[in-house]
Design an enzyme around this catalytic site. Sequence first.
Site, PDB file in Angstrom:
ATOM      1  N   ASP A  88       2.352 -36.794   6.430  1.00  0.00           N
ATOM      2  CA  ASP A  88       2.291 -35.870   5.285  1.00  0.00           C
ATOM      3  C   ASP A  88       1.106 -36.188   4.379  1.00  0.00           C
ATOM      4  O   ASP A  88       1.254 -36.586   3.226  1.00  0.00           O
ATOM      5  CB  ASP A  88       3.603 -35.844   4.495  1.00  0.00           C
ATOM      6  N   ASN A 112       5.744 -33.913   9.133  1.00  0.00           N
ATOM      7  CA  ASN A 112       6.121 -32.523   9.409  1.00  0.00           C
ATOM      8  C   ASN A 112       5.129 -31.521   8.820  1.00  0.00           C
ATOM      9  O   ASN A 112       5.062 -30.373   9.263  1.00  0.00           O
ATOM     10  CB  ASN A 112       7.541 -32.229   8.900  1.00  0.00           C
ATOM     11  N   HIS A 113       4.328 -31.936   7.837  1.00  0.00           N
ATOM     12  CA  HIS A 113       3.314 -31.030   7.281  1.00  0.00           C
ATOM     13  C   HIS A 113       2.020 -31.037   8.088  1.00  0.00           C
ATOM     14  O   HIS A 113       1.149 -30.202   7.822  1.00  0.00           O
ATOM     15  CB  HIS A 113       3.035 -31.372   5.820  1.00  0.00           C
ATOM     16  N   HIS A 165       9.063 -38.950   4.017  1.00  0.00           N
ATOM     17  CA  HIS A 165       9.642 -37.605   4.117  1.00  0.00           C
ATOM     18  C   HIS A 165      10.460 -37.138   2.924  1.00  0.00           C
ATOM     19  O   HIS A 165      10.634 -35.953   2.722  1.00  0.00           O
ATOM     20  CB  HIS A 165      10.482 -37.538   5.398  1.00  0.00           C
TER      21      HIS A 165
END
Length: 315
Positions: free
Chosen positions: A90, A122-123, A247
């Site tokens: 991220d 996840n980004h 996260h």
Amino acid sequence: MASLNKLSSNEIGNIDRQIAKLKQGQILSEQEVKSLCIKAKEILQDEPNIIQVRAPLTICGDIHGQFHDLIELFQIGGNLPDTNYLFLGDYVDRGSQSVETFSLMLSLKVRYKDRIVLLRGNHENREINKIYGFYDECFRKYGNEIVWKQFTEVFGYLPLSAIVEQQIFCAHGGLSPAMESVDQIKQLNRVQDIPHEGLMCDLLWSDPEETKNGWGISPRGAGWTWGCDITEKFLHSNKLKQIARAHQLVMEGIQKVHNQKTITIFSAPNYCYRCGNQACIVEVDEQLKMNQTQFEPAPRENEPHTTRRVPDYFL
């Protein structure tokens, strides 16, 4: 992590100039980004899905485009190559300087490839960062989407997990009901957009649950929640001792749950320039003793005072 991709003296000079340029607050040219991404992919494609990492090193959580705070992090934790770093993903979205942030991270990876590990978050995925700021920032700063496409190609080459001294399992999100053995991660094809379900998705999206055992439906719409019993079983089965992940925004920058065996590290202070949280980095020494360092946002001109508050749910 050894690689045949050694830099020539000319390449070292160029990348050092780029690092200095970025630290002065300037963005790289389109051609510089293109060359950087090509070299970064050459290095990253040699790395496995699970990186075996030696201590001592410093583990860092989400950065989210907060470039000045990343510079502050290096001031506190030490500059490369004197300090070894493991970043849990991220790097982009939310903050206003994702371009500078990821440009610097890649430049440091190319310059000191054996001193810094960059995991995928996840980004680091087109579907997400086209919505949460990175695409728009690239377009605003370069006038087209070429740089965004080049960066997003690199995202697919970032490793998915790391294990520190065969004892600390590290991933951006966490565990998966599809994973009994960490060896299953080795079989994944990571050079793709993050799937909506399955092991690769869960590694980048899941969250620990403090109060309930077992697996639960994640409110994020991807990944799972997992309880203390799952942590204990996973660690025992894989002969590991702890899980380190990122996260989630935690107000102190670090949170330990599941009998302190699951550790969340968040390294973006005053997240989104309004949450009022501290950030944290965790130094791991040769004996695997952890020393946490919390820090506040880097000073910025004309930034309003921010009160500490728990924000609405973030992806």
